[in-house]
Design a protein around this motif. Structure first.
Motif, short mmCIF file in Angstrom:
data_model
loop_
_atom_site.label_atom_id
_atom_site.label_comp_id
_atom_site.label_asym_id
_atom_site.label_seq_id
_atom_site.Cartn_x
_atom_site.Cartn_y
_atom_site.Cartn_z
N MET A 133 -35.88 -10.87 40.63
CA MET A 133 -36.40 -12.11 40.03
C MET A 133 -36.80 -11.84 38.58
SD MET A 133 -36.81 -14.84 42.38
CE MET A 133 -38.22 -15.72 41.85
N ALA A 134 -37.34 -10.66 38.29
CA ALA A 134 -37.71 -10.33 36.91
C ALA A 134 -36.48 -10.26 36.02
CB ALA A 134 -38.47 -9.00 36.87
N ALA A 135 -35.40 -9.69 36.52
CA ALA A 135 -34.15 -9.61 35.74
C ALA A 135 -33.57 -11.00 35.52
CB ALA A 135 -33.14 -8.71 36.44
N MET A 136 -33.63 -11.85 36.55
CA MET A 136 -33.15 -13.22 36.39
C MET A 136 -34.00 -13.96 35.36
SD MET A 136 -31.77 -14.55 40.08
CE MET A 136 -32.98 -13.87 41.18
N ASN A 137 -35.30 -13.70 35.36
CA ASN A 137 -36.18 -14.33 34.39
C ASN A 137 -35.82 -13.87 32.97
OD1 ASN A 137 -38.37 -15.87 33.30
ND2 ASN A 137 -39.49 -13.96 33.15
N LEU A 138 -35.54 -12.59 32.81
CA LEU A 138 -35.16 -12.09 31.48
C LEU A 138 -33.90 -12.80 30.99
CD1 LEU A 138 -35.42 -10.21 29.05
CD2 LEU A 138 -34.24 -8.46 30.39
N LEU A 139 -32.90 -12.91 31.84
CA LEU A 139 -31.66 -13.59 31.46
C LEU A 139 -31.92 -15.07 31.14
CD1 LEU A 139 -29.19 -12.02 34.05
CD2 LEU A 139 -29.39 -11.50 31.60
N TYR A 140 -32.75 -15.71 31.94
CA TYR A 140 -33.07 -17.12 31.71
C TYR A 140 -33.82 -17.28 30.39
CZ TYR A 140 -34.67 -21.89 32.61
OH TYR A 140 -34.91 -23.24 32.52
N ALA A 141 -34.78 -16.40 30.13
CA ALA A 141 -35.55 -16.49 28.90
C ALA A 141 -34.65 -16.30 27.68
CB ALA A 141 -36.67 -15.45 28.89
N LEU A 142 -33.73 -15.35 27.73
CA LEU A 142 -32.83 -15.13 26.61
C LEU A 142 -31.90 -16.34 26.40
CD1 LEU A 142 -31.91 -11.37 27.17
CD2 LEU A 142 -33.42 -12.34 25.41
N ALA A 143 -31.39 -16.89 27.49
CA ALA A 143 -30.52 -18.07 27.38
C ALA A 143 -31.29 -19.28 26.85
CB ALA A 143 -29.89 -18.38 28.74
N LEU A 144 -32.51 -19.48 27.36
CA LEU A 144 -33.30 -20.62 26.91
C LEU A 144 -33.72 -20.47 25.45
CD1 LEU A 144 -34.51 -23.32 27.70
CD2 LEU A 144 -36.51 -22.10 28.57
N ALA A 145 -34.08 -19.27 25.06
CA ALA A 145 -34.43 -19.04 23.65
C ALA A 145 -33.22 -19.29 22.75
CB ALA A 145 -34.95 -17.62 23.46
N GLY A 146 -32.05 -18.85 23.19
CA GLY A 146 -30.83 -19.11 22.43
C GLY A 146 -30.55 -20.59 22.30
N LEU A 147 -30.72 -21.32 23.39
CA LEU A 147 -30.54 -22.77 23.37
C LEU A 147 -31.54 -23.43 22.42
CD1 LEU A 147 -28.99 -25.18 24.59
CD2 LEU A 147 -30.76 -25.27 26.36
N GLY A 148 -32.78 -22.97 22.48
CA GLY A 148 -33.80 -23.50 21.58
C GLY A 148 -33.45 -23.26 20.12
N LEU A 149 -32.93 -22.08 19.82
CA LEU A 149 -32.52 -21.79 18.44
C LEU A 149 -31.35 -22.66 18.01
CD1 LEU A 149 -32.85 -17.90 18.34
CD2 LEU A 149 -34.31 -19.60 17.21
N ILE A 150 -30.43 -22.91 18.92
CA ILE A 150 -29.31 -23.81 18.62
C ILE A 150 -29.84 -25.21 18.30
CG2 ILE A 150 -27.31 -25.01 19.62
CD1 ILE A 150 -26.72 -22.35 21.12
N PHE A 151 -30.78 -25.68 19.13
CA PHE A 151 -31.38 -27.00 18.88
C PHE A 151 -32.04 -27.05 17.50
CE2 PHE A 151 -32.19 -27.92 23.67
CZ PHE A 151 -30.88 -28.30 23.84
N LEU A 152 -32.77 -26.01 17.16
CA LEU A 152 -33.46 -25.98 15.86
C LEU A 152 -32.47 -25.88 14.71
CD1 LEU A 152 -36.51 -23.72 16.72
CD2 LEU A 152 -36.52 -26.17 16.22
N ARG A 153 -31.44 -25.10 14.89
CA ARG A 153 -30.46 -24.90 13.80
C ARG A 153 -29.65 -26.16 13.54
NH1 ARG A 153 -28.26 -20.75 10.79
NH2 ARG A 153 -26.09 -21.04 10.28
N LYS A 154 -29.26 -26.83 14.64
CA LYS A 154 -28.46 -28.04 14.48
C LYS A 154 -29.31 -29.20 13.97
CE LYS A 154 -24.65 -27.22 17.50
NZ LYS A 154 -23.68 -27.83 18.38
#
Length: 158
Positions: A133-154
């Motif tokens: 579950m911790a590894a899945m959380n790490l992957l989710y956090a990285l994906a969500l942070a990337g999505l957030g950066l895309i939202f901010l950049r666009k």
């Protein structure tokens, strides 16, 4: 759906899913599991504020992304504890001590205030998938942070 509102919902979804997994599948969280949830709540609040306050959108959205990455950082640390790369400094992460004492009162006093699970015992949600579950959380956090950066950049509308 506006981007910052979506980010807020996705950030809140992580701790809500973790809490639901406790009730649905009977998964007991350890102390580090609980620590991973707080940054998501902060990220959800910051992203919601960014959606409601367009003038502070970039700052609040950026802070929301940092909060999500904070959960990822705790998850990465948790993975290290699970793998035995380092010990956890948190007292609640240690395996419960053997109950001692001579009477029932002594045994009750020696119990922890809240049931705990050792942080070095990984929890696997999907049988056969070697991701805790911790590894899945790490992957989710990285994906969500990337999505957030895309939202901010666009610069999509809040």
């Amino acid at each position: 759906m506006p981007s910052m509102l979506l980010l807020a919902l996705l950030a809140a979804a992580a701790p809500l899913f973790a809490r639901a997994s406790e009730g649905i599948w009977g998964i007991a969280p350890c102390e580090l599991c609980l620590w991973q949830r707080w940054p998501y709540w902060a990220a959800a609040a910051l992203a919601l504020a960014a959606a409601l306050l367009p003038r502070g959108r970039r700052l609040l959205g950026g802070l929301a992304v940092l909060a999500v990455l904070g959960s990822g950082l705790v998850a990465g640390f948790h993975i290290g504890v699970e793998q035995g790369w380092w010990p956890s400094p948190l007292p609640g992460c240690q395996a419960p001590r053997a109950l001692g004492g001579t009477g029932v009162e002594d045994m009750l006093r020696s119990l922890p205030a809240m049931p705990s699970k050792p942080c070095d015992a990984p929890t696997y949600l999907i049988p056969g998938l070697p991701l805790s579950m911790a590894a899945m959380n790490l992957l989710y956090a990285l994906a969500l942070a990337g999505l957030g950066l895309i939202f901010l950049r666009k610069g999509t509308t809040a």
